[in-house]
Design an enzyme around this catalytic site. Structure first.
Site, short mmCIF file in Angstrom:
data_model
loop_
_atom_site.label_atom_id
_atom_site.label_comp_id
_atom_site.label_asym_id
_atom_site.label_seq_id
_atom_site.Cartn_x
_atom_site.Cartn_y
_atom_site.Cartn_z
CB SER A 100 -0.91 0.03 1.22
OG SER A 100 -2.13 -0.54 0.90
CE LYS A 136 -3.73 0.89 -1.32
NZ LYS A 136 -4.43 0.43 -0.12
CE1 TYR A 175 -3.85 -0.86 -5.34
CE2 TYR A 175 -4.61 -3.13 -5.53
CZ TYR A 175 -4.28 -2.03 -4.75
OH TYR A 175 -4.40 -2.11 -3.37
CE1 TYR A 228 -3.77 0.73 4.41
CE2 TYR A 228 -2.86 -0.31 6.37
CZ TYR A 228 -2.80 -0.04 5.01
OH TYR A 228 -1.76 -0.52 4.28
CB VAL A 263 -0.43 -6.00 3.84
CG1 VAL A 263 -1.72 -5.32 4.28
CG2 VAL A 263 -0.40 -6.18 2.32
N1 GLN Z 1 -1.90 -5.26 -2.47
C1 GLN Z 1 -2.62 -5.06 -1.26
C2 GLN Z 1 -4.13 -5.12 -1.49
O1 GLN Z 1 -4.66 -4.49 -2.35
C3 GLN Z 1 -2.26 -3.77 -0.66
C4 GLN Z 1 -2.93 -3.57 0.65
C5 GLN Z 1 -2.11 -2.98 1.71
O2 GLN Z 1 -0.87 -2.94 1.71
N2 GLN Z 1 -2.77 -2.54 2.74
O3 GLN Z 1 -4.81 -5.85 -0.82
#
Ligand code: GLN
Length: 613
Positions: free
Chosen positions: A65, A68, A190, A242, A260
């Site tokens: 993430s 992003k 993505y 988050y 994650v």
């Molecule tokens: N690739 C992960 C997903 O879309 C990214 C999520 C994350 O790092 N929180 O589920």
């Protein structure tokens, strides 16, 4: 190399948290379960490019993430703020990263840090195919990191084959026309961006680049346009962790983003990027040790971004003085010196230091207004200024305008980037090119110009031939003593550009400058030379050698056509033995020379003092 104290500090923090267990390695993407829960790295990189790292800071893992935040910056660059806001909001959702937080009427994702917003953001990145979009992204990563990055194919395929929830989100976005076309391609890009391999050091450098206004502090390459840096950091502040974002900013106080894969990057604008890598995650998907370490470092150093330092006069001014305290390096005759001592208080110099921001500009303006009650000319020196904020610069130029409107003069010196200042000034000062605002590079030349203006205002003292009697070295001479000196002198003319003497030559005479102007300059090699002083009619030079019989310590060059009266030292010595009045001349001359040297020494002491501040 000896470890410095910050490195030792990071080592101790690493030791303190290596035993912190708890959390689970992400398992919803099967490939991620292969991560070793014991991996633990910390890296901190400052905006000056100093790198501190500890533990598994070179272990690679997938960015997840954290990508992003990078993609949001790219989308802003490619489409602009307005177009991006149409498709993705900037409100915290308070929900999990994979929640379907869409505005009910428009279908717009609440922010770019949750999956829905991030997928929509990818659709905005330039490039019609996943390959083109990936190239755009990979180029940007290279700018942030200074090296190319790769996609972990296993993780990418693993996520692609199991990412049904993300696929569902993407199709919902397509349904409400947030993603306009090629939904599968957007998803593919993505999944790939989440699988980019980075290290903890890489993340810290990404953070340091954002902290450094978008410029990688090690390579100097810009990765993100300055105007978008605050936008990216804003969404990191409000939505980066988050559904823990509010509590995080309350406690940690730094824009941050987690993934994650176990990485967290935190940014302290203007100071550093901090990254922690440890795969076990809490129930919200944030690295357990990552959060703990960031909070600990933030609290140990009081790093909350809203906990700021106050700007005050001592942090803004290097020194403030007027032209009675410090003069230009131009030597003046007795009358000029007297006039400048009388009028010098009308020329004030403000030497600034540090970065010029709103609060420091406000202090400079206040002080300038106060000084301009008695001063007609202000020299504002920027030699020790770091970055200049655009708004602060406009405030200062506005000050310049109002000073000129009131018949006063402001000169800016020591400006490294004249172009930026001129660009801002043109909008505010219509007649910029006619004003002397940016004419001088340093305080010395600006001061000289101001002194000349003061003297010209007094009828141009020092024009024409200066009689011997007005020479500082002849102070206190009686008529017979002056005549005794005069007969020993030889008159000589030089054309502009002539060398009167050169560094290293044997010295055997003293020059009284009757008309014109000369420069004392030292050769600096590579055809460069540095001005030590400028001497005008009414002053003498070459006196040092008279006392120590040494060699010439500098070149003397005629700036204009010059007339001198020259005293050969040997004549003085021989005649003094037979004639009492010559002995008297000799004594007075040496005393006056000693006085002159003391004055120069005092001036040099002042300069050295100002350099040590
Ligand atoms: N690739 C992960 C997903 O879309 C990214 C999520 C994350 O790092 N929180 O589920």
């Amino acid at each position: 190399m000896q470890a410095n104290s910050l490195q030792e500090y990071l080592e101790s923090v690493h030791r303190d948290y290596a035993g912190l267990d708890g959390g689970e390695v992400a398992s919803y993407i099967p490939e991620l379960t292969k991560a070793d829960p014991a991996w633990f790295g910390i890296a901190l990189i400052t905006v000056d490019g100093h790198v501190y790292q500890e533990g598994d800071s070179r272990q690679s893992f997938t960015i997840q993430s954290i990508s992003k935040a990078i993609s949001y910056g790219i989308a802003l660059e490619d489409k602009g703020v307005e177009a991006v806001l149409k498709k993705v909001g900037v409100e915290p959702s308070g929900e999990a990263f994979n929640s379907i937080s869409l505005e009910p009427d428009t279908g717009r994702p609440l922010n770019p840090m949750i999956n829905a917003g991030a997928i929509a953001t990818v659709s905005l990145i330039a490039g019609d195919t996943p390959v083109a979009k990936m190239q755009r992204m990979l180029k940007t990563y290279k700018d942030y990191l200074g090296h190319p990055v790769m996609v972990d194919q296993e993780v990418y395929l693993s996520e692609k084959s199991t990412g049904h929830r993300n696929r569902a989100i993407a199709y919902l976005l397509h349904n409400s026309n947030i993603i306009e076309k090629d939904t599968d391609e957007v998803l593919d890009a993505y999944f790939q961006q989440c699988s980019i391999l980075v290290t903890c050091r890489d993340l810290a450098l990404m953070g340091a680049t954002l902290a450094n206004d978008g410029v990688n502090p090690i390579t100097g390459v810009r990765a993100l346009q300055s105007c978008y840096v605050p936008k990216v950091l804003s969404v990191m502040s409000s939505c980066g962790m988050y559904d823990y974002s509010g509590a995080w900013i309350y406690e940690g106080g730094m824009p941050a983003k987690s993934g994650v894969g176990g990485g967290i990057v935190a940014v302290l604008p203007g100071q550093f990027g901090l990254a922690v890598f440890s795969p076990p995650l809490d129930e919200r998907g944030n690295s357990v040790r990552g959060l703990a370490v960031c909070k600990r470092i933030s609290s140990d150093f009081g790093l909350h971004m809203l906990h700021t330092n106050r700007t005050s006069a001592p942090t803004v001014f290097h020194s403030i003085y007027d032209a009675t305290m410090v003069q230009s390096k131009r030597t003046r005759n007795v009358e000029q010196t007297r006039l400048l001592a009388e009028l010098g208080h009308t020329v004030c110099v403000l030497e600034l230091k540090g970065d010029l921001v709103f609060s420091s500009a406000e202090i400079v303006i206040g002080e300038s207004m106060r000084l301009s009650e008695k001063a007609d000319k202000l020299i504002i020196d920027f030699t020790r200024v770091g970055t200049i904020n655009g708004g602060a610069l406009n405030l200062l130029i506005d000050l310049v305008r109002s000073q000129y409107d009131h018949g006063k003069t402001v000169l800016f010196t020591g400006i490294a980037n004249q172009y930026v200042v001129k660009k801002s000034a043109r909008g505010i000062l219509k007649n910029l090119e006619e004003l002397p605002l940016l004419r001088f590079d340093d305080v010395d030349h600006a001061l000289e110009w101001c002194e000349e203006c003061l003297l010209a205002g007094q009828g141009g003292v020092g024009e024409g031939e200066a009689p011997l009697a007005t020479q500082a070295f002849c102070a206190g001479f009686s008529e017979p003593e002056l005549s005794a000196l005069e007969v020993m002198l030889e008159r000589r003319q030089y054309a502009a550009g002539d060398y009167l003497c050169r560094e290293g030559e044997p010295a055997d005479c003293l020059y009284f400058l009757l008309q014109g102007q000369v420069s004392v300059s030292v050769p600096l090699g590579q055809r460069r030379s540095g001005r030590i002083s400028t001497i005008s009619a009414g002053s003498a030079f070459g006196e040092m050698a008279m006392l120590d019989q040494g060699k010439r310590s500098a070149d003397i060059i005629a700036d204009t056509d010059v007339t001198c009266s020259i005293l050969d030292y040997t004549r003085l010595d021989h005649s003094a033995m037979q004639d009492d009045s010559v002995a008297q001349v000799r004594l007075k001359l040496v005393t006056n020379i000693a006085r002159g040297l003391t004055k120069k020494l005092r001036q040099a002491t002042l300069e050295i003092k100002s350099l040590r501040n």
